[in-house]
Design an enzyme around this catalytic site. Structure first.
Site, PDB file in Angstrom:
ATOM      1  N   SER A   1       0.834  -1.198   0.000  1.00  0.00           N
ATOM      2  CA  SER A   1       0.000   0.000   0.000  1.00  0.00           C
ATOM      3  C   SER A   1       0.867   1.247   0.000  1.00  0.00           C
ATOM      4  CB  SER A   1      -0.916  -0.004   1.236  1.00  0.00           C
ATOM      5  OG  SER A   1      -1.861   1.036   1.161  1.00  0.00           O
TER       6      SER A   1
ATOM      7  N   CYS B   1      -6.745  -0.184  12.228  1.00  0.00           N
ATOM      8  CA  CYS B   1      -7.990  -0.790  11.742  1.00  0.00           C
ATOM      9  C   CYS B   1      -8.854  -1.341  12.876  1.00  0.00           C
ATOM     10  CB  CYS B   1      -7.667  -1.914  10.752  1.00  0.00           C
ATOM     11  SG  CYS B   1      -6.742  -1.327   9.328  1.00  0.00           S
TER      12      CYS B   1
ATOM     13  N   THR C   1     -11.938   2.490 -12.862  1.00  0.00           N
ATOM     14  CA  THR C   1     -11.169   3.561 -13.491  1.00  0.00           C
ATOM     15  C   THR C   1      -9.802   3.696 -12.839  1.00  0.00           C
ATOM     16  OG1 THR C   1     -13.208   4.757 -13.993  1.00  0.00           O
ATOM     17  CG2 THR C   1     -11.162   6.032 -14.042  1.00  0.00           C
TER      18      THR C   1
END
Length: 393
Positions: A199, A325, A237
């Protein structure tokens, strides 16, 4: 002083150089790179350049890099994709008890759909035993997923050895490298990695973009259906500016990796030495050497980590009580429980994660503030009071 930011495992700030290369593709060269006209051509070319930069960084081919919305999507795609593609061969998966919830919850989801998952135990430092890993492999094992470095305690796993064992038994090997990517040298061939998740926002890149490295020939089904983006494997996209920023962040990480590692290790060790020497009844968590250069994790007995976190915030210090998280959860860290800590000690955990911009003065300020906060909280703790009385008796 605005704040001392010591939560770089949760996210990092975007590097100025990354922001600058992203700007044109948000304002001027904003075309959808999937479009056929010339206006989109430059954007498409820059996305391709970023893909090659990232592939080179881990010794992969550019056609093996697939961009995602982040590490969690990449983990989901790797695990669900292999499970679906190889279900006829078997439905057994191996992982560990200390994985990020993006892996654990995906495995739990698959268990509800007919798969069997073995959750390997780790030792007191959070290390996976390669012998136990091999012993868990069965004829119907199709996938093993072991994180490269733990997001809470920083322990780095023996990935190359585990990957070699998996390959010897014909098992696909995935690693969640979200915390390690950009901070540790990774070569997917030398380390026997078939799938890797990363990430951008963990290495001074933008949020909202990640990747899945998918070794050529590895059988994985598509997670997101729709358009033909990412060579028909991942619809949606293209996040042009994010991907271009990711590529620049990797370029910077590549150039600075060794220098950052040396600097962060020095500061990390100072923090560990001062905290463990100057604050009583504290436990340092994770492996002492096989760990990320910027990670420290402590448990302070007789107090709650959340209370400590709030008071650190009042002193303008940003830290974490575990994974970002799970910050809304009152349960103790599953990682700390897995390394053998009892609930009452695991509840007192704090994680400090540094960066190349962290200063020695900030470390000293943090330790001094921490000493006062711990003393104050313990003075209000009936558990600590009882402990002191028993020891005096």
């Amino acid at each position: 002083m605005e704040c001392i930011y010591l939560d770089n495992a949760a996210t990092t700030k975007v590097a100025p150089e990354v922001f600058e290369v992203m700007k044109p593709y948000l304002i001027e060269e904003y075309a959808n790179p999937s479009s056929a006209y010339r206006f989109a051509g430059q954007t498409s070319g820059k996305v391709d350049e970023a893909r090659k930069t990232i592939a080179d960084f881990i010794g992969a081919n550019e056609n093996e890099i697939y961009f995602t919305s982040g590490g969690s999507e990449a983990d989901n795609w790797a695990i669900k994709g292999v499970a679906d593609a190889l279900s006829a061969k078997g439905k057994h998966i191996i992982t560990t008890k200390i994985e990020h919830h993006a892996v654990l919850h995906t495995c739990e989801y698959l268990e509800k759909h007919g798969y069997e998952v073995t959750y390997l135990e780790v030792d007191e430092y959070g290390l996976v035993d390669p012998a136990k890993f091999e012993a868990a492999i069965r004829p119907d094992t199709i996938l093993a997923s072991v994180m490269f470095a733990n997001n809470e305690i920083g322990t780095i796993e023996p990935i190359a050895e585990l990957g070699k064992i998996a390959h010897e038994h014909g098992v696909v090997f995935h690693t969640d490298a979200v915390q390690a990517f950009g901070h540790v040298r990774i070569n997917v061939d030398e380390m026997n990695i078939d799938l890797l998740s990363a990430s951008a926002h963990k290495l001074n890149g933008p949020k909202g973009v990640g990747l899945l490295y998918l070794r050529k020939g590895t059988n994985v089904t598509t997670l997101i259906h729709g358009g033909s983006q990412e060579r028909g494997r991942r619809a949606g996209t293209t996040n042009s500016a994010g991907i271009i920023g990711f590529g620049k962040a990797v370029e910077l990480a590549d150039a600075r990796l060794e220098a950052n590692h040396e600097y962060e290790t020095k500061l990390r060790n100072k923090l560990i030495e001062r905290v463990t020497a100057e604050i009583p009844y504290v436990k340092f968590n994770g492996h002492p050497e096989k760990r990320l250069s910027n990670n420290t994790n402590f448990c302070f007995r007789f107090i709650e980590g959340e209370s400590l976190l709030i008071m650190l915030d009042q002193n303008k210090i940003c830290a974490s009580s575990g994974s970002a998280c799970t910050s809304g959860s009152l349960d103790p860290s599953h990682v700390l429980l897995a390394i053998g800590l009892p609930h009452e000690i695991a509840h007192g955990s704090i994680r400090f994660t540094l960066s190349a911009e962290t200063t020695e003065e900030e470390i000293d300020y943090t330790v001094e503030a921490l000493k006062k906060i711990v003393e104050r909280l313990r003075s209000m703790s009936p558990l600590y009071e009882d402990f002191v009385k028993k020891n005096k008796a």
